[in-house]
Scaffold this active site. Structure first.
Site, PDB file in Angstrom:
ATOM      1  CG  HIS A  50      -1.844  -1.175   1.258  1.00 14.94           C
ATOM      2  ND1 HIS A  50      -2.999  -1.208   0.514  1.00 14.94           N
ATOM      3  CD2 HIS A  50      -1.781  -2.362   1.902  1.00 14.94           C
ATOM      4  CE1 HIS A  50      -3.614  -2.360   0.714  1.00 14.94           C
ATOM      5  NE2 HIS A  50      -2.888  -3.085   1.561  1.00 14.94           N
ATOM      6  CB  CYS A  54      -3.246   3.640  -3.590  1.00 18.73           C
ATOM      7  SG  CYS A  54      -4.139   2.077  -3.665  1.00 18.73           S
TER       8      CYS A  54
END
Length: 106
Positions: free
Chosen positions: A22, A34
């Site tokens: 992430h 992201c």
């Protein structure tokens, strides 16, 4: 951090791309790194499936944080061009957000 591991064969053809992790650049649902990396990856995979005869092996985590695409036919020039385009786009994101995404070539 998002890591993108790219495996290239002796002929310079992309065989595997694994995206893990992430970005942690922003709050969940508001993380532009992201979102950008995911859009590039999913758009590229959709283009390969929709525009070429290549049918890559795909493995992913339903909860996010992991996506693996493996090229079945490395001689498919159209699919390879899309994969190379994807990598250029991800490199552009990495140049701007190098604390949040890293590309590793193998």
């Amino acid at each position: 951090m998002i890591t993108v591991d790219i495996t290239v064969n002796d002929e310079g053809k992309v065989t595997d791309v694994i995206m893990d992790g992430h970005a942690d650049h922003g709050e969940y649902g508001h993380d532009i790194v992201c979102a950008g990396a995911s859009a590039v990856l999913f758009g590229s995979v959709n283009a390969i499936i929709g525009l070429t005869s290549e049918r890559p092996d795909i493995n992913y985590d339903d909860n996010g944080g992991h996506f693996h695409i493996r090229s079945v036919d490395t001689n498919n020039d159209e699919a390879q061009l899309i994969l190379q385009t994807m990598l250029v786009s991800l490199q552009t994101i990495e140049e701007e957000y190098n604390e949040n995404i890293r590309l590793n070539y193998k």
